[in-house]
Design an enzyme around this catalytic site. Structure first.
Site, PDB file in Angstrom:
ATOM      1  N   ASP A  44       0.834  -1.193   0.000  1.00  0.00           N
ATOM      2  CA  ASP A  44       0.000   0.000   0.000  1.00  0.00           C
ATOM      3  C   ASP A  44       0.873   1.249   0.000  1.00  0.00           C
ATOM      4  OD1 ASP A  44      -2.969   1.114   0.898  1.00  0.00           O
ATOM      5  OD2 ASP A  44      -1.334   2.286   1.782  1.00  0.00           O
ATOM      6  N   TYR A  49       3.202   9.797  -0.611  1.00  0.00           N
ATOM      7  CA  TYR A  49       4.306   9.192   0.144  1.00  0.00           C
ATOM      8  C   TYR A  49       5.668   9.435  -0.513  1.00  0.00           C
ATOM      9  CZ  TYR A  49       0.612   6.452   2.478  1.00  0.00           C
ATOM     10  OH  TYR A  49      -0.496   6.042   3.160  1.00  0.00           O
ATOM     11  N   LYS A  74      -2.891   5.933  -4.153  1.00  0.00           N
ATOM     12  CA  LYS A  74      -3.948   6.895  -3.819  1.00  0.00           C
ATOM     13  C   LYS A  74      -3.690   8.238  -4.511  1.00  0.00           C
ATOM     14  CE  LYS A  74      -3.586   4.870   0.802  1.00  0.00           C
ATOM     15  NZ  LYS A  74      -2.163   4.504   0.806  1.00  0.00           N
ATOM     16  N   HIS A 107      -7.400   9.737  -1.361  1.00  0.00           N
ATOM     17  CA  HIS A 107      -6.654   9.756  -0.101  1.00  0.00           C
ATOM     18  C   HIS A 107      -7.415  10.440   1.037  1.00  0.00           C
ATOM     19  CE1 HIS A 107      -2.188   9.377   1.231  1.00  0.00           C
ATOM     20  NE2 HIS A 107      -2.996   9.169   2.238  1.00  0.00           N
TER      21      HIS A 107
END
Length: 270
Positions: A44, A49, A74, A107
């Site tokens: 994930d 990120y 996401k 998100h």
């Protein structure tokens, strides 16, 4: 228990590796490779990120075929909107070096944009480029609004959930509508190791408090994505399938709920 069937019919592994804060400098590659070697088949990540490049590199380097890996990413708040979401999806695919995602999520529910954003996700699903679509951090009211203004019920809602935040109302709603819940921060950034009740239950099963917290979620029907870059902890977080919590133990953990959020609500960041 090793997998949950989504409303698309796809079976998703119940335990995955979360890679929030794992740096794109070799750290995330090592974590993903370690997880895949351990037996994880779900990874994930997210645009926000900043480590999709490393995740994609690790998947290519591993000896696990891409088709056997359930890969999630996401769309971030600043990327939301119909056209910009489609563009963000293409960028994620490029960084991950794949031509599809197993699951693509919104998100955060950016109020003015999430319905439009979800329409882009529906197109990606209908085009076969995202095998399942869903959301993160949506409450019941937001889910109801989304479902009234869309054609496809989200496959999954990923939310903060742990022994101090049981999310009972959300779990009941999700089960009623066939939406899979998935817990982020399920071990409270390690804080579960200080909860006496979890330590006690762990002693009974010869398991850690972390493993008890994760197993509790699985038995509730909730998927988990604990984050770690430590190979020993990555292995420990996956070792959840050789024991079972009793109904009394489940009730005790449920009673620890304090409706206590550890993470910040980022839906306002547009």
């Amino acid at each position: 228990m090793n997998g949950f069937t989504l409303n698309t019919g796809t079976v998703m592994p119940s335990v995955g590796l979360g890679v929030l804060f794992a740096k794109d400098n070799g750290e995330v590659e090592e974590a993903v490779l370690s997880a895949l070697q351990t037996g994880y088949r779900k990874i994930d990540t997210a645009s926000a990120y900043k480590n999709e490049l490393g995740v994609g590199k690790a998947i290519l380097e591993s000896d696990v075929p891409r088709k056997n890996i359930f890969l999630t990413s996401k769309v971030w708040n600043t990327e939301q909107g119909y056209d910009s979401t489609l563009e963000a999806f293409d960028k994620s695919l490029k960084r991950l070096q794949t031509n599809y995602l197993d699951l693509y999520l919104i998100h955060w529910p950016v109020k003015s944009k999430y319905v439009e954003t979800y329409k882009a996700l529906e197109k990606l699903y209908n085009d076969g480029r995202a095998k399942a679509i869903g959301v993160c951090n949506f409450n019941v009211a937001q889910l109801e609004n989304l479902m009234q203004n869309s054609n496809i019920i989200p496959s999954l809602n990923q939310v903060e959930m742990h022994p101090h935040l049981g999310q009972i109302e959300l779990l009941t709603f999700a089960k009623k509508h066939g939406i899979q819940l998935e817990a982020w921060r399920p071990i409270m950034m390690g804080e579960v190791s200080k909860i006496p009740e979890l330590l006690s239950i762990g002693h009974t099963h010869n398991k850690s408090a972390v493993q008890i917290a994760l197993r509790w979620q699985l038995q509730r029907g909730v998927a988990v994505i604990p984050k770690s870059t430590n190979s020993k902890r990555i292995a420990e977080n996956f070792n959840l399938f050789d024991f079972e919590l009793s109904p009394l133990e489940m009730e005790l953990i449920e009673s620890l709920n304090q409706n206590r959020q550890l993470g910040e609500d980022l839906s306002h960041l547009e």
